[in-house]
Design a protein around this motif. Sequence first.
Motif, PDB file in Angstrom:
ATOM      1  N   TYR A  18      44.688  38.186  23.885  1.00 19.95           N
ATOM      2  CA  TYR A  18      44.918  39.180  24.935  1.00 19.95           C
ATOM      3  C   TYR A  18      46.395  39.580  25.000  1.00 19.95           C
ATOM      4  O   TYR A  18      47.279  38.782  24.716  1.00 19.95           O
ATOM      5  N   ASP A  77      45.931  44.936  27.878  1.00 17.42           N
ATOM      6  CA  ASP A  77      44.595  44.602  28.388  1.00 17.42           C
ATOM      7  C   ASP A  77      44.588  44.466  29.906  1.00 17.42           C
ATOM      8  O   ASP A  77      43.547  44.615  30.549  1.00 17.42           O
ATOM      9  N   LEU A  96      39.921  38.932  32.251  1.00 15.16           N
ATOM     10  CA  LEU A  96      40.192  39.020  30.819  1.00 15.16           C
ATOM     11  C   LEU A  96      38.994  38.561  29.987  1.00 15.16           C
ATOM     12  O   LEU A  96      38.692  39.144  28.944  1.00 15.16           O
TER      13      LEU A  96
END
Length: 320
Positions: free
Chosen positions: A25, A87, A275
């Motif tokens: 991420y 992200d 996430l």
Amino acid sequence: MKRIISIVTAIALVLTAAIACAEGYTIGIGQFAQHGSLDNCYQGFLAGLAEAGIVEGENLTVSYQNAQADMGIAQQIAAQFAADKVDMMVGIATPMAQACFNASEGKIPTIFTAVTDPVAAGFVSESGEAAGEITGTSDALPIEAQLKTIRAMLPEATKIGILYTTSEVNSVSAIEEYKQLAPAYGFEIVESGINTSADIPLALDALLGKVDCLSNLTDNTVVSALALVLDKANAAKKPVFGSEIEQVKLGCVAAEGLDYVALGKQTGLMAAKVLKGEAKASEIPYEIITEPGLYVNSEALSKFGIVLSDELAARATEAE
């Protein structure tokens, strides 16, 4: 031939997944100002992510930027995060979180922390419904507990001075609550609004002559200049009450405040759910740490001749 193509395709898919996993991420973390409580939030946030298995340098890339208490810089940072298509955007403190949320345009989930009033900031409605893909944690001040403690420590005091930045909605919201609650404890709130840190010296000089003590908010501009505030207040023989442990470490006499490392960690755990795709940001209600702690600075207390009652002493933690 078809079987060979299938095998090649399968291998390609596996390699693509492996590369994606290895890359992990990418998040942009913007911090509005440089001071202890927000620094603690940042460290706690990373610890919360790590507890959930998202570790910087392993499966997490972090772009961290500090706006140095400048709203223009905060907006530039958020715009860059959006351009980089991270992200997730994380805003530490209200102005930074607002900049991130606005820059996201609903396309990138935004997580906030150290936001005093998420409703006033425009992140949630009065009923708690998210204004978009945003969630996080509030550092709502335990104002009534602070007033009780100030009354116990300064039984003769009548006026509390508060310096705040007029453009920080978190501070404006806290001021209003102080005004509502103060009369019940025999206090009058004397406020002084500033626009920038350059306004602090003159505003403080005028304020100190009108009050018995100061009570700090989690106002980012004022806290960034806390050394100056303490120097002037000490010279005027007026004790300063903080709003969290880092302010007390620096010389405030005491604070009914929050543990900002714990607040950041709580936020990191929430961010990890987003996430990992376990929930959308809008599906996670914002959270608050509800139990404040009493932090004291014994040296500062002694300087002002303040003696703790047995009740306060029993629950006080020395800020070291």
